[in-house]
Design an enzyme around this catalytic site. Structure first.
Site, PDB file in Angstrom:
ATOM      1  N   HIS A  18      39.692  33.142  40.627  1.00  0.00           N
ATOM      2  CA  HIS A  18      40.528  33.417  41.477  1.00  0.00           C
ATOM      3  C   HIS A  18      40.742  35.048  42.080  1.00  0.00           C
ATOM      4  O   HIS A  18      41.390  35.416  42.934  1.00  0.00           O
ATOM      5  CB  HIS A  18      41.964  32.781  41.731  1.00  0.00           C
ATOM      6  CG  HIS A  18      42.724  33.585  40.399  1.00  0.00           C
ATOM      7  ND1 HIS A  18      42.556  33.196  39.327  1.00  0.00           N
ATOM      8  CD2 HIS A  18      43.427  34.486  40.551  1.00  0.00           C
ATOM      9  CE1 HIS A  18      43.313  33.963  38.513  1.00  0.00           C
ATOM     10  NE2 HIS A  18      44.139  34.720  39.401  1.00  0.00           N
TER      11      HIS A  18
HETATM   12  C1  UD1 Z   1      48.218  36.341  42.184  1.00  0.00           C
HETATM   13  C2  UD1 Z   1      48.489  37.591  40.985  1.00  0.00           C
HETATM   14  C3  UD1 Z   1      47.608  37.509  39.636  1.00  0.00           C
HETATM   15  C4  UD1 Z   1      47.872  35.880  39.248  1.00  0.00           C
HETATM   16  C5  UD1 Z   1      47.588  35.134  40.452  1.00  0.00           C
HETATM   17  C6  UD1 Z   1      47.895  33.440  40.012  1.00  0.00           C
HETATM   18  C7  UD1 Z   1      49.186  39.392  42.316  1.00  0.00           C
HETATM   19  C8  UD1 Z   1      48.611  40.783  42.623  1.00  0.00           C
HETATM   20  N1  UD1 Z   1      48.182  38.741  41.756  1.00  0.00           N
HETATM   21  O1  UD1 Z   1      47.149  36.435  42.572  1.00  0.00           O
HETATM   22  O2  UD1 Z   1      48.068  38.417  38.941  1.00  0.00           O
HETATM   23  O3  UD1 Z   1      47.113  35.771  38.019  1.00  0.00           O
HETATM   24  O4  UD1 Z   1      48.807  35.081  41.447  1.00  0.00           O
HETATM   25  O5  UD1 Z   1      47.406  32.632  40.955  1.00  0.00           O
HETATM   26  O6  UD1 Z   1      50.390  39.513  42.386  1.00  0.00           O
HETATM   27  N2  UD1 Z   1      47.087  31.887  48.799  1.00  0.00           N
HETATM   28  C9  UD1 Z   1      47.345  30.555  49.729  1.00  0.00           C
HETATM   29  N3  UD1 Z   1      48.373  29.743  49.184  1.00  0.00           N
HETATM   30  C10 UD1 Z   1      49.386  30.183  48.322  1.00  0.00           C
HETATM   31  C11 UD1 Z   1      49.076  31.714  47.588  1.00  0.00           C
HETATM   32  C12 UD1 Z   1      48.118  32.363  48.238  1.00  0.00           C
HETATM   33  O7  UD1 Z   1      46.718  29.977  50.334  1.00  0.00           O
HETATM   34  O8  UD1 Z   1      50.511  29.436  47.959  1.00  0.00           O
HETATM   35  C13 UD1 Z   1      46.080  32.569  49.289  1.00  0.00           C
HETATM   36  C14 UD1 Z   1      46.177  33.571  50.500  1.00  0.00           C
HETATM   37  O9  UD1 Z   1      45.132  33.711  51.200  1.00  0.00           O
HETATM   38  C15 UD1 Z   1      46.535  34.668  49.888  1.00  0.00           C
HETATM   39  C16 UD1 Z   1      45.448  35.017  48.659  1.00  0.00           C
HETATM   40  O10 UD1 Z   1      45.443  33.300  48.202  1.00  0.00           O
HETATM   41  O11 UD1 Z   1      46.294  35.761  50.761  1.00  0.00           O
HETATM   42  C17 UD1 Z   1      46.012  35.577  47.247  1.00  0.00           C
HETATM   43  O12 UD1 Z   1      47.213  35.364  47.163  1.00  0.00           O
HETATM   44  P1  UD1 Z   1      48.134  36.250  46.164  1.00  0.00           P
HETATM   45  O13 UD1 Z   1      49.422  35.737  45.808  1.00  0.00           O
HETATM   46  O14 UD1 Z   1      48.271  37.562  46.992  1.00  0.00           O
HETATM   47  O15 UD1 Z   1      47.132  36.667  44.772  1.00  0.00           O
HETATM   48  P2  UD1 Z   1      46.711  35.565  43.764  1.00  0.00           P
HETATM   49  O16 UD1 Z   1      45.081  35.696  43.923  1.00  0.00           O
HETATM   50  O17 UD1 Z   1      47.252  33.928  43.805  1.00  0.00           O
END
Ligand code: UD1
Length: 371
Positions: free
Chosen positions: A203
């Site tokens: 991820h």
């Molecule tokens: C975040 C944390 C990371 C952790 C991870 C666990 C930061 C910088 N990173 O990364 O340290 O290991 O969580 O998963 O905070 N999205 C969805 N649904 C959701 C959440 C996210 O579709 O419920 C998608 C969206 O496109 C979003 C992308 O995932 O833009 C990234 O989500 P984000 O929460 O920014 O970071 P993670 O990759 O989940």
């Protein structure tokens, strides 16, 4: 009073034992959910599986650029802190939720307690590294999971008296949920047997956001599957799913994508896998504690404790093959209790109680910052 901030899947899992102990010991606290994770599978499905309490406040910040997300969290958390006036804000790990909450709290002179302090990748290009370095710099109580993470903090000028080696709360989570996981029906549902599959998770932005690297990842998975002769089972993060849909890569039938699972299903999938291929920090820990063969699709790790049985191969097929063969020759070992014995949540709450009552006196005058 204590405020606890959560917002993403790893925070739900790794603060579960702290929240449970706060409740058991009747320590006055409130729970704030930033809403950084909001998709049912990453959010309510996991919270319900862990039987976490309903948050007192939900910020619903959702996704956005790092600045937008962090800023929304700062604004939302500040409002609650001003109203509730807790003495401490408990944050966890390395997420934008943690950073936004920490900045809001510190500027109101509310002490920060950082659970899982001191982890370092020593790569400043990672958003998570920036987040944890900043929060550690301004935290008053630093709960380091291991002696190595304590050393990282001392090397950065954090006084010893502010650092508490508690073990990692992931061990608490494993101890509490493995018995539940044994009842999971996920293997039956997917028609899998023990050791019949390679478990994959990916991820991180560094792994999936660059289309060339995404192609290399898929190439590596196809290679791993044919080398070992096992299919790939890949519970997919919504971010990764989006990137795969946008890309032109096609997956063979050796790669089976499934929706993100509950925590109990994930623990069973980890414990019965032939091999685990991951870029997740939590799964490197869980795999190591369960003495599984873990290969990490990164060049570095914040968990060097695992490197006696965890190989860093990035997306390199040759390195993957070498690592796999080393596992086959049994040239690895797993250290016992390197992440603690499963009482981190209890230790953390005890220290928080002492801090609240004034028995433990600490200031924030360190790291060249005058409080
Ligand atoms: C975040 C944390 C990371 C952790 C991870 C666990 C930061 C910088 N990173 O990364 O340290 O290991 O969580 O998963 O905070 N999205 C969805 N649904 C959701 C959440 C996210 O579709 O419920 C998608 C969206 O496109 C979003 C992308 O995932 O833009 C990234 O989500 P984000 O929460 O920014 O970071 P993670 O990759 O989940």
């Amino acid at each position: 009073m204590i405020a606890v901030l959560i917002g993403t899947r790893p925070e739900f899992i790794k603060l579960a034992s702290v929240l449970k102990t706060l409740k058991e010991k009747k320590v006055p606290h409130i729970l704030i959910h930033s809403g950084q994770h909001y998709s049912k599978e990453l959010d309510s499905q996991i919270m319900e599986d862990l039987k976490l309490p309903q948050p007192d406040y939900r910020l619903d910040v959702g996704s956005g650029s790092h600045a937008v997300q962090t800023a929304k969290i700062m604004i939302g958390v500040e409002e609650i802190l001003l109203k509730q006036k807790p003495k401490v804000l408990v944050v966890h790990g390395d997420t934008n939720t943690m950073l936004g909450g920490s900045l809001a709290a510190r500027k109101l002179n509310i002490s920060i307690a950082h659970v899982e302090a001191g982890l370092r990748s020593f790569h400043a290009s990672m958003a998570e590294e920036i987040n944890r370095v900043i929060t550690d710099k301004i935290s008053t109580l630093l709960f380091a999971p291991t002696e190595g993470t304590k050393r990282n903090l001392i090397n950065e000028g954090v006084p010893q008296k502010n650092i508490f080696v508690t073990g990692n709360t992931i061990v608490d989570a494993l101890k509490a949920y493995l018995p539940v996981a044994k009842k999971s029906r996920i293997l039956k549902k997917l028609n899998l047997e023990e050791n019949s599959y390679i478990l994959v998770t990916a991820h991180r932005s560094e792994t999936i956001d660059d289309s060339k690297r995404l192609e290399l990842l898929i190439d590596l998975l196809e290679y791993a599957s044919s080398l070992i002769g096992k299919k790939i089972i890949w519970p997919i993060h919504p971010h990764t799913k989006k990137r795969l849909t946008e890309s032109k890569v096609r997956l063979s039938k050796n790669i089976r994508i499934i929706p993100p699972t509950t925590y109990r299903d994930m623990l069973l999938l980890i414990s019965k896998a032939k091999l685990i291929l991951t870029d997740s920090g939590g799964i490197q820990e869980e795999g190591y504690i369960l003495e599984k063969q873990v290969i990490t699709i990164r060049n570095y790790t914040e968990r060097p404790e695992t490197l006696t049985a965890n190989f860093l191969v990035d997306l390199n097929k040759e390195k993957f093959k070498k690592s796999y063969l080393t596992f086959q020759k049994n040239k690895v070992f797993w250290q016992k209790n390197v992440f603690g014995k499963g009482n981190a949540g209890k230790l953390i709450v005890k220290i928080l109680q002492n801090f609240l009552s004034g028995k433990l006196k600490l200031d924030g005058k360190f790291n060249n910052l005058k409080a």
